[in-house]
Design a protein around this motif. Structure first.
Motif, PDB file in Angstrom:
ATOM      1  N   SER A  76      39.895  12.160  69.413  1.00  0.00           N
ATOM      2  CA  SER A  76      38.756  12.300  68.683  1.00  0.00           C
ATOM      3  C   SER A  76      38.695  10.940  69.450  1.00  0.00           C
ATOM      4  O   SER A  76      37.286   9.777  69.890  1.00  0.00           O
ATOM      5  CB  SER A  76      38.535  12.225  67.607  1.00  0.00           C
ATOM      6  OG  SER A  76      38.078  13.473  67.360  1.00  0.00           O
ATOM      7  N   ILE A  77      39.997  10.202  68.529  1.00  0.00           N
ATOM      8  CA  ILE A  77      39.670   8.618  68.646  1.00  0.00           C
ATOM      9  C   ILE A  77      39.366   8.010  70.082  1.00  0.00           C
ATOM     10  O   ILE A  77      39.064   6.991  70.511  1.00  0.00           O
ATOM     11  CB  ILE A  77      41.411   7.849  68.220  1.00  0.00           C
ATOM     12  CG1 ILE A  77      41.383   8.199  66.811  1.00  0.00           C
ATOM     13  CG2 ILE A  77      41.263   6.387  69.622  1.00  0.00           C
ATOM     14  CD1 ILE A  77      43.264   8.406  66.303  1.00  0.00           C
ATOM     15  N   PHE A  78      40.306   9.175  71.280  1.00  0.00           N
ATOM     16  CA  PHE A  78      40.412   8.945  72.922  1.00  0.00           C
ATOM     17  C   PHE A  78      38.763   8.750  73.260  1.00  0.00           C
ATOM     18  O   PHE A  78      38.424   8.062  73.974  1.00  0.00           O
ATOM     19  CB  PHE A  78      41.277   9.260  73.766  1.00  0.00           C
ATOM     20  CG  PHE A  78      40.678   9.913  75.235  1.00  0.00           C
ATOM     21  CD1 PHE A  78      41.969   8.733  75.809  1.00  0.00           C
ATOM     22  CD2 PHE A  78      39.594  10.007  75.796  1.00  0.00           C
ATOM     23  CE1 PHE A  78      41.916   8.353  77.344  1.00  0.00           C
ATOM     24  CE2 PHE A  78      40.058   9.568  77.573  1.00  0.00           C
ATOM     25  CZ  PHE A  78      40.614   8.352  77.625  1.00  0.00           C
ATOM     26  N   GLY A  79      38.387   9.495  72.735  1.00  0.00           N
ATOM     27  CA  GLY A  79      36.627   9.907  73.033  1.00  0.00           C
ATOM     28  C   GLY A  79      35.435   8.872  72.189  1.00  0.00           C
ATOM     29  O   GLY A  79      35.131   8.394  73.252  1.00  0.00           O
ATOM     30  N   GLU A  80      36.333   8.229  71.799  1.00  0.00           N
ATOM     31  CA  GLU A  80      35.666   7.096  70.594  1.00  0.00           C
ATOM     32  C   GLU A  80      35.657   6.053  71.555  1.00  0.00           C
ATOM     33  O   GLU A  80      34.793   4.957  71.717  1.00  0.00           O
ATOM     34  CB  GLU A  80      36.132   7.121  69.477  1.00  0.00           C
ATOM     35  CG  GLU A  80      35.560   8.449  68.441  1.00  0.00           C
ATOM     36  CD  GLU A  80      36.348   8.223  66.966  1.00  0.00           C
ATOM     37  OE1 GLU A  80      36.198   9.149  66.004  1.00  0.00           O
ATOM     38  OE2 GLU A  80      36.924   7.054  66.890  1.00  0.00           O
ATOM     39  N   ILE A  81      36.604   5.318  71.953  1.00  0.00           N
ATOM     40  CA  ILE A  81      37.450   4.336  72.618  1.00  0.00           C
ATOM     41  C   ILE A  81      36.152   4.724  74.166  1.00  0.00           C
ATOM     42  O   ILE A  81      35.598   3.655  73.973  1.00  0.00           O
ATOM     43  CB  ILE A  81      38.839   4.450  73.002  1.00  0.00           C
ATOM     44  CG1 ILE A  81      39.829   4.117  72.261  1.00  0.00           C
ATOM     45  CG2 ILE A  81      38.760   3.102  73.948  1.00  0.00           C
ATOM     46  CD1 ILE A  81      40.862   4.399  72.066  1.00  0.00           C
ATOM     47  N   ASP A 727      47.302   6.148  75.349  1.00  0.00           N
ATOM     48  CA  ASP A 727      48.752   6.446  73.990  1.00  0.00           C
ATOM     49  C   ASP A 727      47.684   5.488  72.676  1.00  0.00           C
ATOM     50  O   ASP A 727      48.473   5.296  71.904  1.00  0.00           O
ATOM     51  CB  ASP A 727      49.510   4.646  74.806  1.00  0.00           C
ATOM     52  CG  ASP A 727      50.121   5.064  76.000  1.00  0.00           C
ATOM     53  OD1 ASP A 727      50.495   6.701  76.243  1.00  0.00           O
ATOM     54  OD2 ASP A 727      50.742   4.884  77.082  1.00  0.00           O
ATOM     55  N   THR A 728      47.286   4.513  72.958  1.00  0.00           N
ATOM     56  CA  THR A 728      46.186   4.228  71.709  1.00  0.00           C
ATOM     57  C   THR A 728      45.884   4.886  70.791  1.00  0.00           C
ATOM     58  O   THR A 728      46.149   4.556  69.324  1.00  0.00           O
ATOM     59  CB  THR A 728      45.134   3.065  71.740  1.00  0.00           C
ATOM     60  OG1 THR A 728      45.991   1.908  72.500  1.00  0.00           O
ATOM     61  CG2 THR A 728      44.601   2.911  70.987  1.00  0.00           C
ATOM     62  N   ALA A 729      45.592   6.096  71.548  1.00  0.00           N
ATOM     63  CA  ALA A 729      44.779   7.811  70.860  1.00  0.00           C
ATOM     64  C   ALA A 729      46.031   7.808  69.681  1.00  0.00           C
ATOM     65  O   ALA A 729      45.997   7.746  68.414  1.00  0.00           O
ATOM     66  CB  ALA A 729      44.449   8.214  71.315  1.00  0.00           C
ATOM     67  N   TRP A 730      47.185   7.917  70.982  1.00  0.00           N
ATOM     68  CA  TRP A 730      48.854   8.478  69.875  1.00  0.00           C
ATOM     69  C   TRP A 730      48.965   7.681  68.606  1.00  0.00           C
ATOM     70  O   TRP A 730      49.003   8.105  67.434  1.00  0.00           O
ATOM     71  CB  TRP A 730      49.464   8.945  70.825  1.00  0.00           C
ATOM     72  CG  TRP A 730      50.771   9.415  70.305  1.00  0.00           C
ATOM     73  CD1 TRP A 730      51.038  10.776  70.719  1.00  0.00           C
ATOM     74  CD2 TRP A 730      51.635   8.941  69.501  1.00  0.00           C
ATOM     75  NE1 TRP A 730      52.173  11.541  69.915  1.00  0.00           N
ATOM     76  CE2 TRP A 730      52.589  10.137  69.448  1.00  0.00           C
ATOM     77  CE3 TRP A 730      52.437   7.576  69.067  1.00  0.00           C
ATOM     78  CZ2 TRP A 730      53.967  10.081  68.408  1.00  0.00           C
ATOM     79  CZ3 TRP A 730      54.108   7.953  68.524  1.00  0.00           C
ATOM     80  CH2 TRP A 730      54.306   8.771  67.986  1.00  0.00           C
ATOM     81  N   GLU A 731      48.487   6.456  68.946  1.00  0.00           N
ATOM     82  CA  GLU A 731      49.289   5.665  67.548  1.00  0.00           C
ATOM     83  C   GLU A 731      48.523   5.381  66.740  1.00  0.00           C
ATOM     84  O   GLU A 731      49.716   4.897  65.693  1.00  0.00           O
ATOM     85  CB  GLU A 731      49.590   4.229  68.469  1.00  0.00           C
ATOM     86  CG  GLU A 731      50.803   3.472  69.669  1.00  0.00           C
ATOM     87  CD  GLU A 731      50.617   2.660  70.269  1.00  0.00           C
ATOM     88  OE1 GLU A 731      50.127   1.901  70.054  1.00  0.00           O
ATOM     89  OE2 GLU A 731      51.246   2.265  71.066  1.00  0.00           O
ATOM     90  N   TYR A 732      47.185   5.246  67.139  1.00  0.00           N
ATOM     91  CA  TYR A 732      46.408   5.478  66.003  1.00  0.00           C
ATOM     92  C   TYR A 732      46.098   6.413  65.367  1.00  0.00           C
ATOM     93  O   TYR A 732      46.545   6.313  63.824  1.00  0.00           O
ATOM     94  CB  TYR A 732      44.930   5.387  66.023  1.00  0.00           C
ATOM     95  CG  TYR A 732      44.788   2.958  66.537  1.00  0.00           C
ATOM     96  CD1 TYR A 732      45.873   2.939  66.497  1.00  0.00           C
ATOM     97  CD2 TYR A 732      43.001   3.257  66.940  1.00  0.00           C
ATOM     98  CE1 TYR A 732      45.201   1.060  66.924  1.00  0.00           C
ATOM     99  CE2 TYR A 732      43.275   1.114  67.068  1.00  0.00           C
ATOM    100  CZ  TYR A 732      44.486   0.822  66.875  1.00  0.00           C
ATOM    101  OH  TYR A 732      44.181  -0.499  67.512  1.00  0.00           O
ATOM    102  N   ALA A 733      46.671   7.989  65.366  1.00  0.00           N
ATOM    103  CA  ALA A 733      46.960   8.693  65.428  1.00  0.00           C
ATOM    104  C   ALA A 733      47.507   9.062  64.441  1.00  0.00           C
ATOM    105  O   ALA A 733      47.651   9.297  62.892  1.00  0.00           O
ATOM    106  CB  ALA A 733      46.487  10.533  66.504  1.00  0.00           C
ATOM    107  N   ASP A 742      43.986  12.603  58.676  1.00  0.00           N
ATOM    108  CA  ASP A 742      43.693  13.663  59.894  1.00  0.00           C
ATOM    109  C   ASP A 742      42.347  14.174  60.539  1.00  0.00           C
ATOM    110  O   ASP A 742      42.284  14.513  61.667  1.00  0.00           O
ATOM    111  CB  ASP A 742      44.686  14.466  59.412  1.00  0.00           C
ATOM    112  CG  ASP A 742      43.840  15.669  58.638  1.00  0.00           C
ATOM    113  OD1 ASP A 742      42.951  15.283  58.224  1.00  0.00           O
ATOM    114  OD2 ASP A 742      44.021  16.333  57.712  1.00  0.00           O
ATOM    115  N   SER A 743      41.189  13.294  60.376  1.00  0.00           N
ATOM    116  CA  SER A 743      40.356  13.696  60.770  1.00  0.00           C
ATOM    117  C   SER A 743      39.114  12.382  61.304  1.00  0.00           C
ATOM    118  O   SER A 743      39.339  11.241  60.578  1.00  0.00           O
ATOM    119  CB  SER A 743      39.351  14.659  60.650  1.00  0.00           C
ATOM    120  OG  SER A 743      39.111  14.356  58.877  1.00  0.00           O
TER     121      SER A 743
END
Length: 743
Positions: A76-81, A727-733, A742-743
């Motif tokens: 979700s975060i990757f898709g948002e970025i 990488d950013t998505a992993w760190e932010y998650a 968690d969502s």
């Protein structure tokens, strides 16, 4: 005991069935100043040992297993970025000579292409200096692609572009490439009239190679085994590399060497220095042009290093008379700008003698920091720091001439009057250009690129970085607060959140900090940070001592034997945040990288109970070991920042009192993720690789402690924008999960 203000704390979601890899112990002893330290994990330094690589891969597998339940959140975060980023885009064209230069990015491609189109020369200032309207998805008539980094990166595990420099006549381009992440580059020269590479290739150099204005010489720097730039060379195009001239060889292992062409385009500025003092040499380019094989031209020292002055020097001609402008800290910690007669500046005078000859142009100030300056044919632009903000100020050269003739001191005028928290930067200023490039950004305003006509005091907005997906700046706000440190010092913090957040209701908090090298955490926009704010997170930036936000003294109070102020300031900000009605004190996570990773390691030892999670990126967590070995990358250069523990027992004892690896103790540590890269030359992977198993060994809690290592990356992680978004998505998650989101 839970605060009555806190809601029921959501619990993080980890895969508790995952088992961390066992890390074997092979004790070694470090003995210094009568003190023995046993290190069980130093064997992990052997980067070429297959057992080390196997262990690191097991760590990666464990980190992925523990966070396996966060895959949907990461996606979700990757898709948002990605959805907020205009992937097919271009930079604002910048004029050099008879060409407009710009960069293109294309959806689906990791890297930029560098392009140009011809410029007009009509004699109309506005017409000639207004950049062309370049469509994002189509080429202009006459557009040339100078360098497509996607083609260069094809088939490489890692790609980073170092320098990119075109001569003003538009004939030659030099660029450098790092294909492993170790920041050692190969330097190339391309003939833009034919599109072919010249045979002039220099391998294994530092990133910043450049061509002299006439395009006759390639100037580059070599690094030693400890990655210190130590030798400056000049290569005359068309000659064998073994005939290259050594322009400067620096023996002092604690000094960094660099060079650039001066603004007047008549000299090379050769600089060696550290964070406390430097020595600048000026070398006339005419002498370099005239030099033959084996006969390097002579450079002239402006202020010798023995004077321990931190300064920059630029030759300038005013009314036909040559001067050198000096921005220095001699009896002026926040900087002072003075003008010195050219011959006097290069005659080897002592500081007292030099002071007697100069004229002050911008005086010293206790509240305003002068960081540096640029100039063209009509104005001088100063990079200033005031009220904790980076600003740009302008002075006409006519006003400087009047000052040199005994007139009043000029006061820099600023073209921006922005938000409470913003950053203004000088992005481009060339001798023959009537236009100055200025950038403006804030926590809630994406980057704006302006052209400024200082003679008219007019700003022209050329572009604001687009943010897609319905983004509106007014949906977010930022403000400053102050926290009191244990010694009574008031520490600024920036608070960023959604405008519709109920500030009487506790929110989860992510607190970021750095605090070293006089580097300031300036207000800046982040597309990825929107994914945190939109999930109800309040993002806090702690402007701790050791940075440069409040001037030179702010930096000095957070280095060497006062370094602990950096850590106690950060904890004081946390304590302040925890008392605010908008913060849930049970859900404060901490984040920092590099020297900010040392900050994370220190605060999690000092106050682990205050944080529900810690992310430490490329963390400098074993500083005593690293700085005590001059053969390790950058170690000797660090002595001016942290002190020299080899020669100074007091420094050694002070550093061991806060070094994260040395001070791991039996407490319940919160969830911790250390992310690093195998080929990082600035902070070696071994530091977090040792720190993580030691934390696991000593923690009395059950929270996961993770190591995630990029096997093909450098200090900035993996290469390519999509890899970096992942990488950013992993760190932010990870951070969001620590906060119970968690969502």
């Amino acid at each position: 005991m839970t605060s009555p203000r806190s809601r029921e704390t959501p619990r993080p979601t980890w895969n508790t069935d995952a088992v961390p890899p066992e890390t074997r112990k092979a004790p070694t002893t470090r003995s210094m100043h009568g003190h023995d330290v046993v290190d069980d994990y130093e064997w992990l330094r052997a980067k070429d040992d297959p057992q080390v690589i196997e262990h690191l891969e097991r760590e990666n597998a464990y980190a992925e297993s523990v966070t396996s339940g966060l895959g949907t959140l990461r996606s979700s975060i990757f898709g948002e970025i990605r959805s907020r980023t205009q992937e097919t885009d271009l930079s604002v064209p910048n004029r050099l000579g008879d060409w407009w230069y710009f960069r293109r990015t294309v959806e689906g491609k990791n890297y930029a292409s560098f392009c140009r189109v011809p410029a007009l020369n009509t004699g109309d200032l506005r017409a000639d200096w207004t950049p062309p309207e370049v469509p994002a998805d189509a080429a202009l008539d006459g557009e040339e692609v100078l360098l497509d980094c996607n083609e260069l990166a094809e088939g490489l595990p890692f790609f980073a572009l170092g320098s990119f420099h075109v001569t003003e006549d538009g004939r030659l381009l030099t660029y450098s490439v790092d294909d492993s992440g170790d920041e050692r580059f190969d330097q190339y020269v391309k003939d833009l009239t034919t599109g072919s590479l010249l045979p002039d290739v220099v391998e294994g150099v530092f990133a910043g190679g450049f061509l002299t204005p006439k395009g006759s010489h390639l100037v580059y720097t070599l690094v030693d085994d400890s990655w210190r730039p130590y030798e400056l060379r000049s290569h005359r195009l068309g000659t064998p590399v073994d005939q290259d001239l050594v322009l400067h060889h620096e023996e002092d292992v604690a000094l960094w060497l660099g060079a650039e062409t001066t603004a007047d385009e008549k000299h090379l500025c050769i600089d060696v220095g550290c964070s406390e003092y430097n020595e600048t040499r000026l070398l006339a380019l005419a002498d370099l042009e005239a030099a033959g094989p084996g006969r390097a031209p002579v450079s002239h020292v402006v202020i010798p290093r023995e004077e321990r002055v931190l300064y920059s020097a630029e030759p300038i001609e005013l009314d036909g008379r040559p001067y050198v402008l000096l921005c220095h800290d001699h009896q002026a910690p926040n900087g002072e700008l003075t003008a010195v007669d050219y011959d006097s500046a290069l005659s080897g005078l002592s500081m007292d003698e030099l002071r007697s000859t100069w004229t002050v142009v911008v005086p010293a100030s206790s509240t305003r920091r002068l960081n540096g300056f640029h100039f063209n044919q009509t104005h001088l632009a100063a990079s200033l720091r005031e009220d904790g903000l980076e600003k740009a100020g302008f002075i006409s050269l006519d006003a400087i001439r009047e000052t040199l003739e005994g007139g009043d001191l000029p006061e820099p005028f600023e073209p921006f009057s922005g938000e409470e928290l913003y950053t203004a930067k000088i992005t481009a200023m060339a001798l023959r250009s009537p236009v100055v490039g200025l950038g403006y950004i804030s926590y809630v305003t994406p980057w704006r690129q302006y052209d400024y006509f200082p003679g008219l005091d007019e700003l022209e907005l050329r572009k604001q970085t687009p943010v897609l997906g319905g983004f509106r700046s007014e949906d977010y706000v930022a403000h400053r607060e102050w926290a009191q440190a244990p010694d009574g010092t008031m520490v600024p913090l920036s608070v960023i959140h959604r405008a519709d957040a109920d500030l009487q209701t506790p929110h989860p908090v992510i607190q970021y900090g750095y605090g070293s090298y006089e580097a300031s955490s300036n207000p800046g926009f982040s597309v990825s940070r929107l994914s945190l704010l939109d999930r109800g997170v309040v993002y806090v930036v702690a402007h701790v001592r050791g940075g440069g936000e409040l001037g030179r003294d702010w930096y000095l109070q957070g280095k060497k034997l006062q370094k602990i102020n950096t850590f106690t300031d950060f904890v004081a900000v946390t304590d302040h945040v925890a008392t605010q009605p908008w913060a849930d004190e049970s859900r404060i996570a901490a984040y920092g990288g590099s020297a900010g990773g040392l900050l994370m390691g220190a605060i999690v030892n000092m106050a682990p109970e205050k944080y529900c999670g810690v992310l430490a990126a490329v963390p400098f967590v074993d500083p005593v070991t690293s700085i005590s070995d001059p053969d390790l990358p950058l170690s000797a250069l660090e002595w001016e920042e942290w002190g020299n523990p080899i020669e100074d027992k007091e420094v050694y004892e002070y550093m061991t009192s806060y070094a994260p690896y040395e001070n791991v103790r039996s407490v319940a540590y919160p969830p911790i993720a250390a992310v690093t890269s195998l080929n990082d030359t600035r902070v070696l992977y071994v530091e977090p690789a040792k720190w993580v198993p030691k934390l696991r060994e000593h923690t009395t809690g059950t929270a996961p402690i993770l190591l995630r290592i990029e096997m093909d990356g450098g200090h900035g992680g993996g290469s390519g924008r999509y890899r970096q978004w992942e990488d950013t998505a992993w760190e932010y998650a990870f951070l969001l999960n620590c906060l119970g989101i968690d969502s």
